[in-house]
Design a protein around this motif. Structure first.
Motif, PDB file in Angstrom:
ATOM      1  N   VAL A 258       0.862  -1.173   0.000  1.00  0.00           N
ATOM      2  CA  VAL A 258       0.000   0.000   0.000  1.00  0.00           C
ATOM      3  C   VAL A 258       0.899   1.224   0.000  1.00  0.00           C
ATOM      4  CG1 VAL A 258      -1.778   1.294   1.225  1.00  0.00           C
ATOM      5  CG2 VAL A 258      -1.805  -1.213   1.263  1.00  0.00           C
ATOM      6  N   PHE A 259       0.681   2.090  -0.972  1.00  0.00           N
ATOM      7  CA  PHE A 259       1.473   3.305  -1.096  1.00  0.00           C
ATOM      8  C   PHE A 259       0.624   4.484  -0.653  1.00  0.00           C
ATOM      9  CE2 PHE A 259       3.022   0.223  -4.143  1.00  0.00           C
ATOM     10  CZ  PHE A 259       4.374   0.192  -3.827  1.00  0.00           C
ATOM     11  N   PRO A 260       1.058   5.198   0.416  1.00  0.00           N
ATOM     12  CA  PRO A 260       0.258   6.307   0.937  1.00  0.00           C
ATOM     13  C   PRO A 260       0.183   7.447  -0.083  1.00  0.00           C
ATOM     14  CG  PRO A 260       2.406   6.247   2.006  1.00  0.00           C
ATOM     15  CD  PRO A 260       2.323   5.027   1.138  1.00  0.00           C
ATOM     16  N   PRO A 261      -0.804   8.317   0.066  1.00  0.00           N
ATOM     17  CA  PRO A 261      -0.934   9.443  -0.854  1.00  0.00           C
ATOM     18  C   PRO A 261       0.348  10.273  -0.882  1.00  0.00           C
ATOM     19  CG  PRO A 261      -2.829   9.322   0.600  1.00  0.00           C
ATOM     20  CD  PRO A 261      -1.830   8.329   1.108  1.00  0.00           C
ATOM     21  N   SER A 262       0.802  10.598  -2.076  1.00  0.00           N
ATOM     22  CA  SER A 262       2.016  11.408  -2.211  1.00  0.00           C
ATOM     23  C   SER A 262       1.689  12.860  -2.553  1.00  0.00           C
ATOM     24  CB  SER A 262       2.908  10.838  -3.318  1.00  0.00           C
ATOM     25  OG  SER A 262       2.274  11.009  -4.582  1.00  0.00           O
ATOM     26  N   GLY A 263       0.481  13.094  -3.071  1.00  0.00           N
ATOM     27  CA  GLY A 263       0.123  14.436  -3.514  1.00  0.00           C
ATOM     28  C   GLY A 263       0.814  14.821  -4.818  1.00  0.00           C
ATOM     29  N   ARG A 264       1.532  13.875  -5.424  1.00  0.00           N
ATOM     30  CA  ARG A 264       2.291  14.161  -6.640  1.00  0.00           C
ATOM     31  C   ARG A 264       1.529  13.729  -7.884  1.00  0.00           C
ATOM     32  NH1 ARG A 264       8.437  12.399  -5.644  1.00  0.00           N
ATOM     33  NH2 ARG A 264       9.078  14.544  -5.378  1.00  0.00           N
ATOM     34  N   LYS A 265       1.827  14.428  -8.949  1.00  0.00           N
ATOM     35  CA  LYS A 265       1.256  14.095 -10.255  1.00  0.00           C
ATOM     36  C   LYS A 265       2.108  13.026 -10.921  1.00  0.00           C
ATOM     37  CE  LYS A 265      -0.811  18.581 -11.202  1.00  0.00           C
ATOM     38  NZ  LYS A 265      -2.163  18.140 -10.997  1.00  0.00           N
ATOM     39  N   MET A 266       1.467  12.249 -11.791  1.00  0.00           N
ATOM     40  CA  MET A 266       2.199  11.294 -12.615  1.00  0.00           C
ATOM     41  C   MET A 266       1.576  11.282 -14.003  1.00  0.00           C
ATOM     42  SD  MET A 266       0.841   7.947 -13.265  1.00  0.00           S
ATOM     43  CE  MET A 266      -0.831   7.367 -13.081  1.00  0.00           C
ATOM     44  N   GLU A 267       2.425  10.976 -14.975  1.00  0.00           N
ATOM     45  CA  GLU A 267       1.975  10.757 -16.344  1.00  0.00           C
ATOM     46  C   GLU A 267       2.835   9.650 -16.916  1.00  0.00           C
ATOM     47  OE1 GLU A 267       0.744  13.939 -19.101  1.00  0.00           O
ATOM     48  OE2 GLU A 267       2.332  13.151 -20.402  1.00  0.00           O
ATOM     49  N   VAL A 268       2.185   8.583 -17.360  1.00  0.00           N
ATOM     50  CA  VAL A 268       2.909   7.413 -17.848  1.00  0.00           C
ATOM     51  C   VAL A 268       2.272   6.931 -19.138  1.00  0.00           C
ATOM     52  CG1 VAL A 268       3.601   5.041 -17.277  1.00  0.00           C
ATOM     53  CG2 VAL A 268       3.479   6.754 -15.489  1.00  0.00           C
ATOM     54  N   ARG A 269       3.123   6.519 -20.071  1.00  0.00           N
ATOM     55  CA  ARG A 269       2.647   5.927 -21.320  1.00  0.00           C
ATOM     56  C   ARG A 269       2.431   4.434 -21.102  1.00  0.00           C
ATOM     57  NH1 ARG A 269       6.219   8.667 -25.986  1.00  0.00           N
ATOM     58  NH2 ARG A 269       4.462   7.980 -27.236  1.00  0.00           N
ATOM     59  N   TYR A 270       1.313   3.950 -21.565  1.00  0.00           N
ATOM     60  CA  TYR A 270       0.933   2.546 -21.444  1.00  0.00           C
ATOM     61  C   TYR A 270       0.717   1.952 -22.827  1.00  0.00           C
ATOM     62  CZ  TYR A 270      -0.416   2.401 -16.445  1.00  0.00           C
ATOM     63  OH  TYR A 270      -0.437   2.395 -15.075  1.00  0.00           O
ATOM     64  N   CYS A 271       0.749   0.623 -22.860  1.00  0.00           N
ATOM     65  CA  CYS A 271       0.373  -0.117 -24.050  1.00  0.00           C
ATOM     66  C   CYS A 271      -0.445  -1.318 -23.588  1.00  0.00           C
ATOM     67  CB  CYS A 271       1.615  -0.571 -24.807  1.00  0.00           C
ATOM     68  SG  CYS A 271       1.243  -1.420 -26.332  1.00  0.00           S
ATOM     69  N   SER A 272      -1.662  -1.429 -24.098  1.00  0.00           N
ATOM     70  CA  SER A 272      -2.508  -2.591 -23.834  1.00  0.00           C
ATOM     71  C   SER A 272      -2.550  -3.453 -25.081  1.00  0.00           C
ATOM     72  CB  SER A 272      -3.952  -2.175 -23.515  1.00  0.00           C
ATOM     73  OG  SER A 272      -4.070  -1.626 -22.236  1.00  0.00           O
ATOM     74  N   VAL A 273      -2.379  -4.741 -24.882  1.00  0.00           N
ATOM     75  CA  VAL A 273      -2.556  -5.719 -25.954  1.00  0.00           C
ATOM     76  C   VAL A 273      -3.806  -6.497 -25.571  1.00  0.00           C
ATOM     77  CG1 VAL A 273      -1.536  -7.678 -27.150  1.00  0.00           C
ATOM     78  CG2 VAL A 273      -0.068  -5.829 -26.303  1.00  0.00           C
ATOM     79  N   MET A 274      -4.813  -6.451 -26.457  1.00  0.00           N
ATOM     80  CA  MET A 274      -6.120  -6.999 -26.100  1.00  0.00           C
ATOM     81  C   MET A 274      -6.669  -7.855 -27.237  1.00  0.00           C
ATOM     82  SD  MET A 274      -7.596  -3.352 -24.714  1.00  0.00           S
ATOM     83  CE  MET A 274      -8.895  -3.947 -23.651  1.00  0.00           C
ATOM     84  N   ARG A 275      -7.422  -8.876 -26.861  1.00  0.00           N
ATOM     85  CA  ARG A 275      -8.106  -9.689 -27.868  1.00  0.00           C
ATOM     86  C   ARG A 275      -9.610  -9.558 -27.661  1.00  0.00           C
ATOM     87  NH1 ARG A 275      -9.681 -15.201 -28.587  1.00  0.00           N
ATOM     88  NH2 ARG A 275      -8.793 -15.757 -26.566  1.00  0.00           N
ATOM     89  N   VAL A 276     -10.294  -9.257 -28.753  1.00  0.00           N
ATOM     90  CA  VAL A 276     -11.742  -9.050 -28.743  1.00  0.00           C
ATOM     91  C   VAL A 276     -12.408 -10.163 -29.538  1.00  0.00           C
ATOM     92  CG1 VAL A 276     -13.601  -7.484 -29.455  1.00  0.00           C
ATOM     93  CG2 VAL A 276     -11.454  -6.545 -28.551  1.00  0.00           C
ATOM     94  N   GLN A 277     -13.473 -10.689 -28.967  1.00  0.00           N
ATOM     95  CA  GLN A 277     -14.242 -11.731 -29.639  1.00  0.00           C
ATOM     96  C   GLN A 277     -15.724 -11.445 -29.389  1.00  0.00           C
ATOM     97  OE1 GLN A 277     -13.719 -15.736 -27.987  1.00  0.00           O
ATOM     98  NE2 GLN A 277     -13.443 -16.451 -30.090  1.00  0.00           N
ATOM     99  N   ASP A 278     -16.504 -11.388 -30.458  1.00  0.00           N
ATOM    100  CA  ASP A 278     -17.947 -11.138 -30.351  1.00  0.00           C
ATOM    101  C   ASP A 278     -18.252  -9.868 -29.545  1.00  0.00           C
ATOM    102  OD1 ASP A 278     -18.486 -13.472 -31.839  1.00  0.00           O
ATOM    103  OD2 ASP A 278     -18.383 -14.690 -30.000  1.00  0.00           O
ATOM    104  N   GLY A 279     -17.453  -8.813 -29.754  1.00  0.00           N
ATOM    105  CA  GLY A 279     -17.705  -7.536 -29.105  1.00  0.00           C
ATOM    106  C   GLY A 279     -17.279  -7.442 -27.657  1.00  0.00           C
ATOM    107  N   LYS A 280     -16.544  -8.438 -27.157  1.00  0.00           N
ATOM    108  CA  LYS A 280     -16.097  -8.438 -25.757  1.00  0.00           C
ATOM    109  C   LYS A 280     -14.588  -8.657 -25.689  1.00  0.00           C
ATOM    110  CE  LYS A 280     -20.263  -8.713 -23.671  1.00  0.00           C
ATOM    111  NZ  LYS A 280     -20.742  -8.010 -22.519  1.00  0.00           N
ATOM    112  N   VAL A 281     -13.952  -8.013 -24.718  1.00  0.00           N
ATOM    113  CA  VAL A 281     -12.537  -8.258 -24.455  1.00  0.00           C
ATOM    114  C   VAL A 281     -12.444  -9.604 -23.748  1.00  0.00           C
ATOM    115  CG1 VAL A 281     -10.472  -7.453 -23.250  1.00  0.00           C
ATOM    116  CG2 VAL A 281     -12.059  -5.784 -24.257  1.00  0.00           C
ATOM    117  N   VAL A 282     -11.681 -10.536 -24.331  1.00  0.00           N
ATOM    118  CA  VAL A 282     -11.564 -11.878 -23.753  1.00  0.00           C
ATOM    119  C   VAL A 282     -10.211 -12.107 -23.088  1.00  0.00           C
ATOM    120  CG1 VAL A 282     -13.302 -12.908 -25.263  1.00  0.00           C
ATOM    121  CG2 VAL A 282     -10.907 -12.903 -25.974  1.00  0.00           C
TER     122      VAL A 282
END
Length: 140
Positions: A97-121
């Protein structure tokens, strides 16, 4: 925009709309979504809700901005996005558990996802967790 892109955008954009049920609507019951950096997995809609509320409690002003979506004919999508916010609440994770820091963050993410019949599987998130730790003052 094709159906795969529409589905993964709905999943991610539910954050900015502050509407977790919008994201839940496109998650298969047996979807396994892994946070690779933390070594955690969420299963199905309840796993998504838990993760959403955990991050929203830590980063109430949090935003997810989709930058790019690449889709393939086989149901796979790659979603590049920015995750940013100010940690004003405790962040609960498998790393502790990380206590509140009051600091801002900005991070780049990449999601790899598979979709089947309109749903993320299935899916995986990749990001630089050390960047978050630095921005939150947890490491030098």
């Amino acid at each position: 925009m094709n159906d795969i892109e529409r589905t993964v955008r709905q999943f991610h954009e539910s954050w900015d709309l502050r509407d977790p049920e919008r994201g839940v609507a496109v998650i298969a019951e047996d979807c396994r979504f892994e946070d690779v950096a933390r070594g955690e997995a969420q299963t199905g809609p309840d796993g998504y809700r838990m993760d959403y509320h955990r991050w929203r409690a830590a980063f109430p002003d949090g935003e997810v901005k989709v930058v790019n979506v690449i889709t393939g004919a086989d149901g796979w999508a790659v979603v590049e996005f920015l995750n940013r916010g100010t940690q004003t609440g405790p962040l609960h994770s498998s790393l502790g558990v990380f206590p509140p820091s009051g600091r801002k963050m900005e991070v780049r993410y990449c999601s790899v996802m598979r979709v089947q019949d309109g749903k993320v599987v299935e899916g995986r998130d990749y990001y630089d967790s050390a960047s978050i730790a630095r921005q939150q003052g947890l490491v030098a």
